[in-house]
Structure formats: structure tokens, C-alpha cells
Design a protein around this motif. Structure first.
Motif, PDB file in Angstrom:
ATOM      1  N   LEU A 274      -8.928  -1.204  -0.152  1.00 60.86           N
ATOM      2  CA  LEU A 274      -8.707  -1.690   1.094  1.00 60.86           C
ATOM      3  C   LEU A 274      -9.527  -1.028   2.059  1.00 60.86           C
ATOM      4  O   LEU A 274     -10.135   0.288   2.196  1.00 60.86           O
ATOM      5  CB  LEU A 274      -7.177  -1.072   1.512  1.00 60.86           C
ATOM      6  CG  LEU A 274      -6.907  -1.531   3.143  1.00 60.86           C
ATOM      7  CD1 LEU A 274      -6.812  -2.939   3.419  1.00 60.86           C
ATOM      8  CD2 LEU A 274      -5.733  -0.897   3.661  1.00 60.86           C
TER       9      LEU A 274
ATOM     10  N   TRP B  29      -7.598 -11.092   3.196  1.00 57.06           N
ATOM     11  CA  TRP B  29      -7.997 -10.505   4.426  1.00 57.06           C
ATOM     12  C   TRP B  29      -7.379 -10.637   5.817  1.00 57.06           C
ATOM     13  O   TRP B  29      -6.501 -11.554   5.528  1.00 57.06           O
ATOM     14  CB  TRP B  29      -9.676 -10.812   4.751  1.00 57.06           C
ATOM     15  CG  TRP B  29      -9.720 -12.203   5.319  1.00 57.06           C
ATOM     16  CD1 TRP B  29      -9.723 -13.312   4.652  1.00 57.06           C
ATOM     17  CD2 TRP B  29      -9.814 -12.722   6.479  1.00 57.06           C
ATOM     18  NE1 TRP B  29      -9.847 -14.505   5.326  1.00 57.06           N
ATOM     19  CE2 TRP B  29     -10.094 -13.926   6.553  1.00 57.06           C
ATOM     20  CE3 TRP B  29     -10.118 -12.008   7.777  1.00 57.06           C
ATOM     21  CZ2 TRP B  29     -10.227 -14.816   7.724  1.00 57.06           C
ATOM     22  CZ3 TRP B  29     -10.216 -12.585   8.870  1.00 57.06           C
ATOM     23  CH2 TRP B  29     -10.139 -14.152   8.922  1.00 57.06           C
TER      24      TRP B  29
ATOM     25  N   THR C 105      -9.890  -6.513  -5.440  1.00 52.53           N
ATOM     26  CA  THR C 105      -9.225  -6.447  -6.745  1.00 52.53           C
ATOM     27  C   THR C 105     -10.013  -5.256  -7.425  1.00 52.53           C
ATOM     28  O   THR C 105     -11.160  -5.410  -7.746  1.00 52.53           O
ATOM     29  CB  THR C 105      -9.103  -7.808  -7.399  1.00 52.53           C
ATOM     30  OG1 THR C 105      -8.425  -8.542  -7.021  1.00 52.53           O
ATOM     31  CG2 THR C 105      -8.261  -7.132  -8.464  1.00 52.53           C
TER      32      THR C 105
ATOM     33  N   TRP D  39      -9.227  -6.385   8.506  1.00 54.35           N
ATOM     34  CA  TRP D  39      -9.529  -5.534   7.146  1.00 54.35           C
ATOM     35  C   TRP D  39      -9.539  -6.670   5.854  1.00 54.35           C
ATOM     36  O   TRP D  39      -9.421  -7.698   6.212  1.00 54.35           O
ATOM     37  CB  TRP D  39      -8.023  -4.950   6.808  1.00 54.35           C
ATOM     38  CG  TRP D  39      -6.879  -5.847   7.137  1.00 54.35           C
ATOM     39  CD1 TRP D  39      -6.280  -6.106   8.255  1.00 54.35           C
ATOM     40  CD2 TRP D  39      -6.120  -6.450   5.968  1.00 54.35           C
ATOM     41  NE1 TRP D  39      -5.185  -6.988   7.953  1.00 54.35           N
ATOM     42  CE2 TRP D  39      -5.207  -7.216   6.699  1.00 54.35           C
ATOM     43  CE3 TRP D  39      -6.459  -6.694   4.530  1.00 54.35           C
ATOM     44  CZ2 TRP D  39      -4.312  -8.173   5.988  1.00 54.35           C
ATOM     45  CZ3 TRP D  39      -5.667  -7.699   3.779  1.00 54.35           C
ATOM     46  CH2 TRP D  39      -4.766  -8.396   4.517  1.00 54.35           C
TER      47      TRP D  39
ATOM     48  N   ALA E 215       0.769  -1.325  -0.057  1.00 55.49           N
ATOM     49  CA  ALA E 215      -0.107  -0.010  -0.103  1.00 55.49           C
ATOM     50  C   ALA E 215       0.842   1.165   0.224  1.00 55.49           C
ATOM     51  O   ALA E 215       1.619   1.495   0.923  1.00 55.49           O
ATOM     52  CB  ALA E 215      -0.889   0.024   1.285  1.00 55.49           C
TER      53      ALA E 215
ATOM     54  N   THR F   7      -5.339  -1.732  -4.827  1.00 53.31           N
ATOM     55  CA  THR F   7      -6.399  -2.619  -4.449  1.00 53.31           C
ATOM     56  C   THR F   7      -7.419  -1.657  -3.594  1.00 53.31           C
ATOM     57  O   THR F   7      -7.293  -0.531  -3.466  1.00 53.31           O
ATOM     58  CB  THR F   7      -6.361  -3.961  -3.677  1.00 53.31           C
ATOM     59  OG1 THR F   7      -5.636  -3.340  -2.413  1.00 53.31           O
ATOM     60  CG2 THR F   7      -5.331  -4.689  -4.322  1.00 53.31           C
TER      61      THR F   7
ATOM     62  N   GLU G 216      -9.171  -6.810   1.168  1.00 53.82           N
ATOM     63  CA  GLU G 216      -9.018  -6.340   0.247  1.00 53.82           C
ATOM     64  C   GLU G 216      -9.888  -6.730  -1.035  1.00 53.82           C
ATOM     65  O   GLU G 216     -10.040  -7.984  -1.047  1.00 53.82           O
ATOM     66  CB  GLU G 216      -7.502  -6.446  -0.187  1.00 53.82           C
ATOM     67  CG  GLU G 216      -6.727  -5.383   0.668  1.00 53.82           C
ATOM     68  CD  GLU G 216      -5.117  -5.435   0.089  1.00 53.82           C
ATOM     69  OE1 GLU G 216      -4.907  -6.423  -0.806  1.00 53.82           O
ATOM     70  OE2 GLU G 216      -4.101  -5.074   0.730  1.00 53.82           O
TER      71      GLU G 216
END
Length: 813
Positions: free
Chosen positions: A757, A793, A809, A805, A470, A755, A807
Motif C-alpha cells: 500500500l 487505487w 500485489t 493511494w 489492511a 499487498t 495497492e
């Protein structure tokens, strides 16, 4: 005193061209004699059996330097040597720290007075030798002088030292110096010779201007002279002629001379093999050591496990054992053997062959001449290749390569038909040669095996870092060292943290080998675990230091830990004795070493660590590496750091190119022996418009609000296709967070990067886990839904609680 007469000149010339019989005595650290030459026996009257292991002071009855008195002593030039500070007696007591020389008198009862010249060299190093003493009979020199009608010339001689570079034939003297040393290994001999050459070659001084090197005389013919005598004796015996006296003596001593020559050959071979622990190079050394002096063809075969670098082969070989041909050395025309017996071929050997007999019994096999029948039997195992013209009529000796009574391989030695056949002495010589070669090969095999294990261990511990995290791009390099046992404890890592942050780590365990690699794995795992707890950098290094103390005080490590926050645009860095990172600014392209509190290495204990915050801009790059990249023996590390800064700032088309530029700039300086870990991160940042955050009150009604704001934000970002999945997963996570949060509002964050998030934070420290919910269960399905729909995750602890969390795509545009 200057030598001005023709007689003096003749004496000096004779001394320079003659040899002086020397007594050679080596004294160990306990003051006991460890070597006593035949010259020492003649000079001091004690046999070798009466000297080895006894105090040197008792065996060298020397009263000290002769007094300087014109009435009683003719040694006019000796006074200068008394000033060297030690006499021989005190030197033997272990108080000698520099070379000393002198002239002393033996006090042996029932013998005429014997005056001795002596040189004493203090020795240092790992071996037991601590003092080397050379002695010469002055009376012998006086007799030589009288034989040349100069009764006084040699009475002025005094012992001294001269660097070997003082003489035109310095290199020749250096090569001949090992002749005065006792029999010892090549490494020990080289170590002592190096010290003697450094301290000064023994010389005789006739005056302040005339110095003559001492050349030892053992009273035996040189090798060339012995060989010539043996050849004359052999010709006389063949022709039935009487021998000259010298040749007759030589004929009687042929066996002794042959044995001595074989020992010299084995000693020479031992010095040529084992210069490296590289298995392939050792194999080549062993093959080339015997061709052409001992044989004309040498083929080396090793067991499959040895070639593969596996463990020690077990069991007796049989007809199914695969043998790899690893080397073929010969004196025939180039290419003659290459097509018929290529290197690299593997094959078993039938039971009826001499090779099978050698490998199963572990004893040499001698075939004086390979007959047509045997040549056909051997050739039958080579499909579509006729090896008979290469071997028929030749003499063959097959010797096993053994270590610890296990056959690792064997050597096939062949001699041309016109050369004398192998005999029983050759068999003994070949067996001894193979025994030494087997030990060398086993050392190389064990080193290769241990290195392979260490490399496998290290490779399994070095992470496979994703190229994009990130807000940053990451590229790494790892280079093994060039030292023996080069596998080390260098590592790098990156860890995903809550809040779209990334932890960047570079560390270096001091030392090399399996233990360092294992220690590296422990520390790397600990860093990953503590990073997942979202510990601040300084506290993480403090905890890592405490852990290292509990693991033991054997190893130290340096570590650089940085946390990059792409949203805030800053680096939070702490250092534990590591070299500082380089920050390359996107604006202007200039680079700088970050000024960080150095801190102490991990494992020292009781030392505080400090962290600093550094503002960064999108496009800036941080370069973190271990000292193996910038440190070169004999060079100030500041030179390497300056080169690192310069090369890091060099423009590059990609991160790969940027890393390669750094490696080329620093790795071509030469002298690098340590391993290298390099991590480069381009800090792209995350723009404020790509981040959305909300605080949710501890009220169930906030679940519906969370779904609405997420759908609205995704619509604004043009990500409507992700809205349904994201809304469902956010609903599950917020519901769980509201159910477990105690007092602090729940935080919801969306970050658009490579991505999508999504993070949900609450103040509960218990991490959720996946559950298998039954049909009647009312809970336990939320994380199951997330695990199915999300690209990735996870959960992690934060300083105030936990974060869950996932993510998704991004859809292709």
C-alpha cells in the motif's frame, strides 16, 4: 348452606346433567347490541331486528339485584353476589372491568314477574365486542325443581364463576364454550373464549360447597342426533314405510339440516386453512381440509406466476398458460397417484377440457360421472401415462381459486364411484370453499411476493465484505428472523480508510419489512459516505443522527462504529444505543464486554455521542452483533450477552468456525425471532518494520527524493520486482501533491501487508479525478498511469486534506 338431603342431591344431579336455555347478548363499545340470540328474544320479548344496533340498557329492562329480605325474597344465598360490586344495569353502561354475576328482576309490562340469573363478562381486544351477557330464567329452574318434587331446592341457587380447571371435564367444557358465542371468525371466537375461560366459567352454586357448570341448551338436537334421524328418514322413504313423528319432522327439515351441515363444514375448513402465510404450507392445508370429508382426491394447480412468487397474474388464462400441480391429496393406496400425476409438474390445458372452462369462466364445473370418452380426452394430455383408470367413473368437481376476480388456480375434486356423485349443493359448497381458499392463497402469495422483494432489496444492500483488510481479517453472518415480515434493518459493513485503517460498522433499524430494509440502505450509504470523509466516530454518529431527523421520525436505529488503526494498535469506538461489542484477548483467550458510553439511538435527536479509545494487541478479536442474536423474549438480555462472551472466547480453528460457534451457542436457545447481523474481526496489526513514512517539503526536487527512498525501501523488503512500477506511480502522485498542497508538507507512506500500500497525503481538499488527456496536453496523465498499473487505487478525504493511494500485489515467493 350445605346440601344435606337426598332431595337436594337429586336436584343438583339433575342440574349437572341437564341444560339451561340461555339468552346471549353482546354489547359493543358504544353500548349498542351487536348480537341478540333467539334465547334473548324469548326471555326479553324483543325480536332480533328490534335489538341489533339499539342501546342495551333499553332492551334489558332490569331493575338491579333483588333485595335481600327474608320476608319477601326466598333467595337466601344471594347476598354474597351483591358484593361483587356491579348490577346488570350499571354493567351495561360500560363501567364493568371484571366479571360480575347476579340475580335480577325483569320489569316488562303486561308480563308476570320474571326473575333472571345473569353473568356479565367484560371483553378486551381489537374487535368491537366489549361486554358479553348471559341470562337464564329462574322460573324455568323452579319449574324443573317442582317436576322433581323439590319446591325449594332451586330457590337457593345463585350464579357464580369458576375457573374451568375446577371441574374434571375442563377440556370438554372449554371445547363446548364457543357454542354460546355468536357467529364470528375463528380468531375472534378464540380470543373471547380465552378471556371467558380466564375470567371463569359460568356456574350455579347451590351452596358454598356445590357448584354445577352451566351447559347451554339451544333447544335443537345435536349433530349426531340429526344425522341419525336423517338416516332413519332416508331408509323409511326407500322402503316405503311410514315415518315416526320425529323422523317426519326431520324429513321435512332435511334441506335445512343439510345446509346447516355444509355451513359447519365450511366453518371448520376455514379454521384449518390460513394458519400460516407460507405459500407451500397453505397449499397443503387447503388440500388436506377437503379430503376425505368432502372428496376422495384433491389436486391443486396454480398459475406459474403464483408459484414463482412474482406479481399478481394479469389477463384471462389461455391454452398457453402453464399450470403447476402443487399438491395431490387422496385416500387411495400410497403411491397410486404419485407416478401418474407427480407434484411439481407444469402443463397447459386444452380448450375442450372442463379445466379450461373453469379457469376461463371462473365458475365451478360439475361432471356427475367421468365417461369413457371424457376420460380418454383428459388422459390424452398426459404423455406416456394412462390416467384413465384413476378417473373414469368418478364424479368430478373443478372449482376455481380466485382472488380479486382473477383466477390464481383451480382444484380438481374426485369422488370414488361408490360414493354419491357431486350435486348442485356440492357445487355451491365447493365454490364457497374455493373462494375462501383463494383468499388465503392470495394472502400467502402477496406475503411471499413482498418478502421476496424485501429480501432482494436487503440482499442488494448488504455488502460483500472482503475477508482481508489492511491489518485485519473479517468474517460475517446474517440470519433472517423467524417473525412474519421477518426482513429487517440489520446491517454490517467495513470501509477502507486512509492510513491503513478500517472502519467496522454494525447497525439495526428498529422494525421489520420493506420500509426498515429501505431505511437500512439509506443509513448504510450515509455511513459509507461519511466514513470516506474520515470523520471521527462520535462526529459521524452525530451527522447520521441529523440525517435521520431530516429523513423523518418514523424509524429509529442503533449503530456501533469502530475505527481500527493497525499501526497504532487501537480501536476508536462510538455507540448509538447499540449493544456493546465483545473483545477477545489473544493473550489468555479471555473475553470482555467493552464498557462504552451507550448513547441514544439514531433518530432521537439532540443527544451527544462520545467515543473511546481501546488498546488492542495483534491477534485480538472484536465481535459486533445486533440484539437479535442475544435477545430472547422472556429472558434477561444479560443472559444472552454472557453466552456471547463465553462462546466468543471458545477456541476455534478459523474465523469461520468461530462465527459458527457463536451462532450455534445463541441460536439454539429458542425464542429468537429477530434477524441477526454478526461481524467478527481479527485484529492482526501491522508491525513497525512493515511501515515506512517520509515528509516531503514543498519543493519539486522532492519528487526525485521520493523515487529514491521508495526504491531503497522496496529493496530492503525484498520487493525489487515492484520497484519500477511503484517508483513511477509515486513520482506521479507526489508531483500532483506538490502542485496542489498549500502549506503543509506532503506525507508519503508505504505499508507492507497482504499487498503493498502506498499513500500520498496533502492539505488540498479537492479530490483528483481521471481525465482524458489529448496529445498536446501537458497534464492529466498521472492518474491514468496509476489506474493502469495499480491493483487498486482510490482517493479519500482526511481531516487535514486528502489522501491518494494505490495497492500492488506482492510477488509470490
Amino acid at each position: 348452606m350445605n346440601r344435606g338431603t337426598e332431595t337436594d342431591g337429586a336436584v343438583a344431579e339433575q342440574a349437572a346433567s341437564g341444560r339451561i336455555p340461555l339468552a346471549v347478548v353482546v354489547v359493543d363499545r358504544e353500548g349498542l347490541v351487536s348480537h341478540w340470540s333467539s334465547g334473548a328474544r324469548r326471555l326479553f320479548g324483543a325480536a332480533k331486528e328490534e335489538a341489533i344496533g339499539y342501546p342495551a340498557v333499553d332492551l334489558l329492562p332490569v331493575s338491579g339485584a333483588l333485595p335481600e329480605d327474608d320476608d319477601v325474597s326466598p333467595y337466601g344465598a344471594y347476598a354474597a353476589y351483591d358484593g361483587l360490586g356491579h348490577d346488570l344495569e350499571s354493567s351495561l353502561d360500560g363501567r364493568l372491568y371484571y366479571p360480575a354475576a347476579g340475580r335480577a328482576r325483569l320489569t316488562v309490562p303486561d308480563r308476570d314477574r320474571v326473575d333472571v340469573l345473569w353473568w356479565a363478562y367484560p371483553l378486551v381486544g381489537p374487535g368491537p365486542e366489549r361486554l358479553l351477557v348471559l341470562g337464564a330464567d329462574v322460573g324455568r329452574l323452579q319449574q324443573d325443581a317442582q317436576d322433581h318434587d323439590d319446591p325449594t331446592g332451586y330457590e337457593r341457587v345463585a350464579p357464580g364463576f369458576a375457573l374451568h380447571t375446577d371441574f374434571p371435564g375442563a377440556e370438554e367444557l372449554a371445547r363446548g364454550l364457543p357454542e354460546i358465542l355468536p357467529s364470528m371468525s375463528v380468531d375472534e371466537s378464540a380470543r373471547i373464549v380465552g378471556q371467558i375461560l380466564e375470567l371463569g366459567y359460568p356456574v350455579l352454586e347451590f351452596s358454598q360447597n356445590d357448584r354445577v357448570p352451566v351447559t347451554p341448551d339451544w333447544g335443537v338436537p345435536r349433530r349426531v342426533e340429526r344425522r341419525a334421524r336423517r338416516e332413519r328418514a332416508a331408509r323409511a322413504a326407500a322402503e316405503g314405510l311410514p315415518l315416526a313423528q320425529d323422523d317426519a319432522d326431520t324429513a321435512e327439515d332435511l334441506e335445512y339440516a343439510a345446509v346447516r351441515e355444509r355451513l359447519e363444514f365450511l366453518n371448520e375448513v376455514s379454521g384449518r386453512i390460513g394458519t400460516s402465510l407460507d405459500l407451500s404450507r397453505t397449499i397443503i392445508e387447503v388440500s388436506r381440509a377437503v379430503v376425505p370429508r368432502f372428496t376422495d382426491v384433491a389436486g391443486t394447480y396454480l398459475r406459474e406466476q403464483v408459484v414463482a412468487g412474482e406479481g399478481f397474474p394479469e389477463g384471462v388464462p389461455d391454452t398457453t398458460t402453464m399450470w403447476h400441480r402443487v399438491a395431490v391429496e387422496h385416500t387411495d393406496e400410497p403411491g397410486r397417484w404419485d407416478d401418474v400425476v407427480p407434484v411439481g409438474e407444469a402443463m397447459p390445458f386444452p380448450a375442450h377440457t372442463p379445466f379450461f372452462q373453469c379457469m376461463t369462466t371462473g365458475d365451478p364445473v360439475l361432471v356427475p360421472r367421468i365417461s369413457e370418452e371424457m376420460g380418454h380426452a383428459i388422459a390424452s394430455q398426459f404423455e406416456k401415462r394412462d390416467i384413465r383408470p384413476l378417473i373414469t367413473g368418478r364424479s368430478m368437481l373443478v372449482v376455481p381459486l380466485k382472488a380479486r376476480d382473477v383466477v390464481l388456480g383451480f382444484m380438481i375434486l374426485l369422488r370414488h364411484p361408490e360414493r354419491p356423485v357431486f350435486n348442485d349443493m356440492d357445487r355451491v359448497t365447493g365454490a364457497e370453499l374455493a373462494a375462501r381458499a383463494g383468499l388465503v392463497l392470495d394472502n400467502a402469495r402477496m406475503y411471499t411476493y413482498q418478502e421476496s422483494v424485501a429480501e432482494t432489496l436487503q440482499d442488494s444492500m448488504l455488502p460483500h465484505i472482503p475477508p482481508r483488510m489492511a491489518g485485519c481479517d473479517i468474517n460475517t453472518r446474517y440470519l433472517p428472523g423467524t417473525l412474519l415480515g421477518r426482513v429487517g434493518g440489520d446491517w454490517f459493513d467495513s470501509v477502507k480508510l486512509p492510513g491503513a485503517r478500517t472502519a467496522l460498522v454494525v447497525g439495526d433499524v428498529m422494525g421489520h419489512g420493506l420500509n426498515s430494509a429501505a431505511m437500512m440502505g439509506q443509513l448504510r450509504t450515509a455511513v459509507q459516505t461519511m466514513a470516506a470523509l474520515d470523520l471521527p466516530p462520535a462526529r459521524l454518529l452525530r451527522n447520521l443522527d441529523d440525517l435521520a431527523q431530516r429523513l423523518g421520525d418514523t424509524y429509529l436505529a442503533t449503530c456501533l462504529y469502530a475505527v481500527y488503526d493497525p499501526i497504532a494498535g487501537e480501536l476508536h469506538i462510538a455507540n448509538a444505543g447499540h449493544i456493546p461489542p465483545v473483545l477477545v484477548r489473544a493473550d489468555g483467550g479471555h473475553s470482555e464486554l467493552l464498557d462504552l458510553p451507550t448513547g441514544a439511538p439514531i433518530g432521537v435527536g439532540g443527544v451527544p455521542f462520545e467515543a473511546v479509545r481501546v488498546r488492542v494487541e495483534p491477534g485480538d478479536r472484536i465481535v459486533m452483533c445486533t440484539d437479535g442474536l442475544v435477545e430472547v423474549r422472556g429472558e434477561d438480555i444479560g443472559v444472552g450477552l454472557a453466552t456471547l462472551c463465553e462462546s466468543a472466547a471458545h477456541p476455534a480453528a478459523s474465523m469461520d468456525d468461530a462465527c459458527d460457534t457463536i451462532i450455534r451457542s445463541l441460536n439454539t436457545r429458542g425464542g429468537r425471532k429477530d434477524d441477526v447481523a454478526l461481524l467478527m474481526a481479527r485484529l492482526n496489526g501491522i508491525a513497525p518494520q512493515d511501515v515506512a513514512e517520509w515528509r516531503l517539503a514543498l519543493d519539486p526536487v522532492e519528487v526525485g527524493r521520493a523515487r529514491a527512498v521508495v526504491r531503497e525501501q522496496l529493496h530492503d523488503w525484498g520487493l525489487d520486482r515492484l520497484a519500477d512500477s511503484a517508483e513511477l506511480m509515486v513520482s506521479e502522485l507526489v508531483t500532483n501533491a506538490l502542485g496542489h498542497s498549500r502549506s503543509r508538507p506532503v506525507e508519503l507512506r508505504l505499508v507492507r501487508g497482504d499487498t503493498l500500500l502506498c499513500e500520498v497525503d496533502d492539505d488540498d481538499h479537492d479530490l483528483p479525478t481521471l481525465l482524458n488527456a489529448g496529445p498536446a496536453d501537458e497534464s492529466g496523465r498521472g492518474l491514468r498511469v496509476v489506474s493502469v498499473l495499480a491493483r487498486e487505487w482510490g482517493t479519500s478525504r482526511t481531516s487535514t486534506g486528502k489522501a491518494v493511494w494505490f495497492e500492488l500485489t506482492l510477488p509470490r515467493r
